[in-house]
Design a protein around this motif. Sequence first.
Motif, PDB file in Angstrom:
ATOM      1  N   ARG A 274      38.382 -54.648  20.465  1.00 49.42           N
ATOM      2  CA  ARG A 274      39.308 -55.220  21.437  1.00 49.42           C
ATOM      3  C   ARG A 274      38.873 -54.841  22.848  1.00 49.42           C
ATOM      4  O   ARG A 274      38.311 -53.770  23.060  1.00 49.42           O
ATOM      5  CB  ARG A 274      40.723 -54.686  21.209  1.00 49.42           C
ATOM      6  N   GLU A 277      42.346 -56.174  27.492  1.00 53.54           N
ATOM      7  CA  GLU A 277      43.560 -56.984  27.371  1.00 53.54           C
ATOM      8  C   GLU A 277      44.109 -56.958  25.946  1.00 53.54           C
ATOM      9  O   GLU A 277      45.045 -57.687  25.619  1.00 53.54           O
ATOM     10  CB  GLU A 277      43.257 -58.432  27.783  1.00 53.54           C
ATOM     11  N   GLY A 278      43.476 -56.161  25.092  1.00 50.18           N
ATOM     12  CA  GLY A 278      43.917 -56.094  23.707  1.00 50.18           C
ATOM     13  C   GLY A 278      43.414 -57.262  22.882  1.00 50.18           C
ATOM     14  O   GLY A 278      43.787 -57.433  21.728  1.00 50.18           O
ATOM     15  N   GLU A 279      42.532 -58.063  23.478  1.00 54.45           N
ATOM     16  CA  GLU A 279      42.075 -59.276  22.808  1.00 54.45           C
ATOM     17  C   GLU A 279      40.965 -58.956  21.817  1.00 54.45           C
ATOM     18  O   GLU A 279      40.083 -58.154  22.088  1.00 54.45           O
ATOM     19  CB  GLU A 279      41.541 -60.267  23.863  1.00 54.45           C
ATOM     20  N   ARG A 280      41.031 -59.619  20.645  1.00 54.83           N
ATOM     21  CA  ARG A 280      39.949 -59.508  19.677  1.00 54.83           C
ATOM     22  C   ARG A 280      38.849 -60.465  20.122  1.00 54.83           C
ATOM     23  O   ARG A 280      38.755 -61.604  19.680  1.00 54.83           O
ATOM     24  CB  ARG A 280      40.478 -59.891  18.291  1.00 54.83           C
ATOM     25  N   CYS A 312      37.476 -50.996  29.057  1.00 57.17           N
ATOM     26  CA  CYS A 312      38.609 -50.076  29.061  1.00 57.17           C
ATOM     27  C   CYS A 312      38.227 -48.752  29.702  1.00 57.17           C
ATOM     28  O   CYS A 312      37.063 -48.511  30.011  1.00 57.17           O
ATOM     29  CB  CYS A 312      39.069 -49.803  27.629  1.00 57.17           C
ATOM     30  N   GLY A 313      39.242 -47.900  29.845  1.00 57.16           N
ATOM     31  CA  GLY A 313      39.004 -46.563  30.358  1.00 57.16           C
ATOM     32  C   GLY A 313      38.998 -46.509  31.864  1.00 57.16           C
ATOM     33  O   GLY A 313      39.047 -47.542  32.524  1.00 57.16           O
ATOM     34  N   PRO A 314      38.926 -45.298  32.429  1.00 58.52           N
ATOM     35  CA  PRO A 314      39.005 -45.139  33.875  1.00 58.52           C
ATOM     36  C   PRO A 314      37.881 -45.874  34.609  1.00 58.52           C
ATOM     37  O   PRO A 314      38.079 -46.385  35.708  1.00 58.52           O
ATOM     38  CB  PRO A 314      38.898 -43.631  34.079  1.00 58.52           C
ATOM     39  N   TYR A 318      33.804 -49.258  28.570  1.00 60.99           N
ATOM     40  CA  TYR A 318      33.661 -49.358  27.116  1.00 60.99           C
ATOM     41  C   TYR A 318      34.730 -50.286  26.555  1.00 60.99           C
ATOM     42  O   TYR A 318      35.631 -50.700  27.280  1.00 60.99           O
ATOM     43  CB  TYR A 318      33.741 -47.978  26.452  1.00 60.99           C
ATOM     44  N   LEU A 320      37.160 -51.077  22.738  1.00 60.40           N
ATOM     45  CA  LEU A 320      37.850 -50.240  21.756  1.00 60.40           C
ATOM     46  C   LEU A 320      37.644 -50.742  20.337  1.00 60.40           C
ATOM     47  O   LEU A 320      37.654 -51.943  20.080  1.00 60.40           O
ATOM     48  CB  LEU A 320      39.358 -50.219  22.061  1.00 60.40           C
ATOM     49  N   ASP A 322      39.407 -50.779  16.929  1.00 60.88           N
ATOM     50  CA  ASP A 322      40.796 -50.600  16.515  1.00 60.88           C
ATOM     51  C   ASP A 322      40.877 -50.502  14.991  1.00 60.88           C
ATOM     52  O   ASP A 322      40.545 -51.448  14.270  1.00 60.88           O
ATOM     53  CB  ASP A 322      41.601 -51.819  17.020  1.00 60.88           C
ATOM     54  N   PRO A 354      43.062 -46.558  19.219  1.00 60.90           N
ATOM     55  CA  PRO A 354      41.748 -47.185  19.094  1.00 60.90           C
ATOM     56  C   PRO A 354      40.657 -46.260  19.672  1.00 60.90           C
ATOM     57  O   PRO A 354      40.914 -45.468  20.569  1.00 60.90           O
ATOM     58  CB  PRO A 354      41.882 -48.467  19.896  1.00 60.90           C
ATOM     59  N   PRO A 356      37.187 -45.414  21.689  1.00 68.45           N
ATOM     60  CA  PRO A 356      36.282 -45.967  22.707  1.00 68.45           C
ATOM     61  C   PRO A 356      34.846 -46.069  22.175  1.00 68.45           C
ATOM     62  O   PRO A 356      34.294 -45.088  21.685  1.00 68.45           O
ATOM     63  CB  PRO A 356      36.350 -44.937  23.839  1.00 68.45           C
TER      64      PRO A 356
ATOM     65  N   SER C  12      45.302 -61.354  16.889  1.00 74.55           N
ATOM     66  CA  SER C  12      44.237 -61.662  17.840  1.00 74.55           C
ATOM     67  C   SER C  12      44.343 -60.816  19.090  1.00 74.55           C
ATOM     68  O   SER C  12      43.361 -60.339  19.620  1.00 74.55           O
ATOM     69  CB  SER C  12      44.316 -63.131  18.238  1.00 74.55           C
ATOM     70  N   THR C  13      45.559 -60.679  19.553  1.00 70.71           N
ATOM     71  CA  THR C  13      45.766 -59.896  20.764  1.00 70.71           C
ATOM     72  C   THR C  13      46.903 -58.911  20.525  1.00 70.71           C
ATOM     73  O   THR C  13      47.896 -59.260  19.910  1.00 70.71           O
ATOM     74  CB  THR C  13      46.136 -60.795  21.956  1.00 70.71           C
ATOM     75  N   VAL C  14      46.703 -57.692  20.958  1.00 72.45           N
ATOM     76  CA  VAL C  14      47.791 -56.722  20.841  1.00 72.45           C
ATOM     77  C   VAL C  14      48.030 -56.097  22.208  1.00 72.45           C
ATOM     78  O   VAL C  14      47.185 -56.181  23.099  1.00 72.45           O
ATOM     79  CB  VAL C  14      47.453 -55.583  19.834  1.00 72.45           C
ATOM     80  N   LEU C  16      47.950 -53.001  24.174  1.00 72.48           N
ATOM     81  CA  LEU C  16      47.328 -51.691  23.995  1.00 72.48           C
ATOM     82  C   LEU C  16      48.179 -50.566  24.552  1.00 72.48           C
ATOM     83  O   LEU C  16      48.074 -49.430  24.125  1.00 72.48           O
ATOM     84  CB  LEU C  16      45.955 -51.650  24.673  1.00 72.48           C
ATOM     85  N   ASP C  21      43.857 -46.670  27.914  1.00 74.93           N
ATOM     86  CA  ASP C  21      43.235 -45.913  28.999  1.00 74.93           C
ATOM     87  C   ASP C  21      42.179 -44.928  28.517  1.00 74.93           C
ATOM     88  O   ASP C  21      41.434 -44.384  29.311  1.00 74.93           O
ATOM     89  CB  ASP C  21      44.312 -45.133  29.766  1.00 74.93           C
TER      90      ASP C  21
END
Lengths: 595, 169, 262
Positions: A274, A277-280, A312-314, A318, A320, A322, A354, A356, C12-14, C16, C21
């Motif tokens: 992901r 945006e949490g998107e696969r 993701c991350g600061p 990277y 994630l 999941d 998840p 990194p 598909s989308t979650v 997070l 972070d």
Amino acid sequence: MQVHKYDVVIVGAGGAGMRAAIESGQRARTAVLTKLYPTRSHTGAAQGGMCAALANVEEDNWEWHTFDTVKGGDYLVDQDAAEVMAKEAIDAVLDLEKMGLPFNRTPEGKIDQRRFGGHTRDHGKAAVRRACYAADRTGHMILQTLYQNCVKHNVEFFNEYYVLDLITVEEDATKEDGTPYKQKRVAGVVSYDLASGEIHIFQAKSVVFASGGLGKIFKTTSNAHTLTGDGMAIAYRAGIPLEDMEFVQFHPTGLAGLGILLSEAARGEGGILRNSEGERFMERYAPTIKDLAPRDIVARSMANEVREGRGCGPNKDYVLLDLTHLEPEHIDAKLPDITEFARTYLGVEPYTEPVPVFPTCHYAMGGIPTNIKAEVLQDNETVVPGLYAAGEVACVSVHGSNRLGTNSLLDINVFGKRAGIYAAEYAQGAEFVELPEAPETFVVDQLQMLRDATGSERVGAIRAELQETMDANMQVFRSEETIKEALAKIGELKERYTQITVQDKGRRFNLDLLEAVELGFLLDMAEVMTVSALHRQESRGGHYREDFPDRDDENFMLHSMLYKDPEAETEGIQGIRFDTKPVVFTRYEPMERKY
Amino acid sequence: MATQANPEAVLPAQGIEAPRSGRIDPKYLRSRTSRSNFEMMAWVFMRVSGAALVVLIFVHLWVNLMVGDGIHQIDFSFVAGKWANPVWQFWDLTMLWLAMLHGTNGMRTIINDYAEKDSTRAWLKAILYLSAAVIIILGTMVIFTFEPCLTDEAGNLLEGVAPEFCHGV
Amino acid sequence: MSTATVENEPASTVDLGESGDGAGAIESFEVTLKVRRYDPERAEDAWWDEWTLTMYGTDRVLDALHKVKWEIDGSLTFRRSCAHGICGSDAMRINGRNRLACKTLLKDLDTSKPITVEAIKGLPIEKDLIVDMEPFFQSYREIMPFLINNSPAPTAERLQSPEDRERFDDTTKCILCAACTSSCPVFWTDGQYFGPAAIVNAHRFIFDSRDDAGDMRLEVLNDKEGVWRCRTTFNCTDACPRGIEVTKAIQEVKTAIITRSL
């Protein structure tokens, strides 16, 4: 100095070396020279599995496996070799089981199988369960099982003996069509005993190279510190060409920042990638098999997500992995080790958070060119009698421009076995090649020079800069500009390498000295890799050129062959001769590679 | 091994023997003595005797200290009275043997674990076995040859020492 | 079981939320590394060296050793390879406990005091943190660490139920790093003791339903230097970087020897 005489000398005691030793040790007097204790080899780090069309859990056959291998390698695979590998995979797995390997089992007691990236049913219709596995420790089990069987067969190991030179002689010969050429013959190897600092010459009828890869060229890598391309560099210096060196595999799921491998099995068991945006996001890049697309595609997709700001991350650097939708018991049963890595090294709990991840340098598809009998080639077709190579150091080529997951464990077993058998058979019918006068001179001089050097440069600093520049310029995205930048930097570092100093002046366990030697190998191999990459003006498998984003079968459906030749020049680099070798086709015509 | 040693070694470790020339320090080499079940029996004995001693000792303590007048009843005649009974004779004999063998084996183990030199180990064990043997033999003799009815030179029972039942003889 | 989890396509989308972070910024700190050195080419006796280094939250003891070797003193010598706890090269005594240097995070140690690093105990020291592993591997070889099956091999695989496979799973994890054997007080004084690692590897075959030579291995370990030397101090279980229940495995072998003789 001591001189030893053996029928077969095997260089390296990882999967391929020990598989060869088991065969050769039962047929001929065999010595295994290894710079590490055998069970320290990096085969043990392999996690996910070893594919073979056993069809234990669902319909499968080895022809589909061949197709997947060819397609996965973006059609740069020699198809005769891929057929051999897929066909012999079944026996390779069964051999290991009979040697005692504790595979996971189905309820009926057969070897269990799971899904793996790029392995499909009926030429790409859907993912197939083909990977035989032992939790996420398959490589560990293979390495232990092979070592156990070496103990059983009383294989003679020379532990912590660094092979630093290959002794070859050249003879005048004529080809069938009457053209004269220089035929290389192998006489033995020069090695350095780490414990005493003594030089040992091993005279041998057959020499098998099984010394592994060169991942330490890069900074972010899943490879061990000891994987410095020794075997390839030694062969290259002895005038053996190197094939397809531009193709390096970046494994999609390395622990972010550390490069430690998280097996593809994590995705085989249902893990997904992901973005911020949490998107696969793999649904966009490979709609059919999504997260189980081949590694080059997934790695590039991940790098692209980060590049487009969805990291993701600061530092947004990277993505994630999941696993949180999987049952903790399922994770514990199938992926115990890698979840522990996440906990130990990043403090992340994979049950609930998840992990990194970012692509990490994983595997060199290229290497010493061999045929399907594991015999080393000195040009496109001439075999060097008595010289063999197997495993990552070799390029058969079954992986083409991108290796499928699990196929390396297959490669070491299938071609390691072949190398062992053919090397022993050759030794039984051959005479020793007489050693040339003082064959150790090159190594002795080199070591003396490094030991006496009083420059101001440090090995660690040069290596770090090499790794930085390779990470920055030669990773998943390359272009003429970045490759040339890397090449310029390598040239500068090679110059600085002549000004180094080694602090440890002792004889005993002088790893400081050996790291300096290894740096020399790394620099040579980095140069070969970048020159080869510069020459290939197309994108194929693990080699992606932003300035040439498409595959170009018309001009580049060819293996690259690079020779060390003081008189030649390639891409502005003195001392390298470039040539090509045709790809072997049997039944699959190149198609567009979609998943 | 088809190895020819070259007298003119190119890079010998100066003044130091090659750390590993296939040899192993003798202190790590197991002597191939005949295999027996002794250590296993010893290990099992420790567990069994340990459990038995718990029962033996606690019953012994309970009978001596809790039953009847408790600690105030213990004197020569109390002991003599107990040993007149074959059950108590057997009880105390078992307790003596098990405790001594259990303790001796424990000491043997500790000597094996901590004595680094073979000679030290042999001496300590010799002393241990000797003292154990002396105590076991002495103790056994006392239990079986014990004379409860002590008399003076004239053959009269010693008053206040001899237990009640001596008067009936 | 596995089928169900995979066939249930995840969303598909979650959202997070917080977890996206990641770990956040990495802190840095000072540590003092105190290493017991030994090099017979330089001095007859061992000595201690100390360095103060600036390290980061994700750094391990191995990173600190590398920092010294690559930037300060190149003669510091230790074995290492994979650097993530699966090759077993870098077992050493860290603050008095046997650990893999590549699996011990500096931030998990008490960094207010010097971190002491020594070679593992009980095996002959060759140089700095390098010991002679030959005696260790000799014991390993003596317990016949390979599958022995006398019945003719079937054409396909030998069958084994998942329960039978599970029986010896724990001891298949061994990486032969010698952390257990060299943490054993018995082994420190008695180098002839087979040691936990050899017993663990014997256990792996004794309890493998496909193996026929369990009796032979039990006979080997019934030696006076075999399993009966174990004092169940649990040092080995504590030291094992793979989380193998070593002492339990040794106890199981003892039980097997006793049941066999009855």
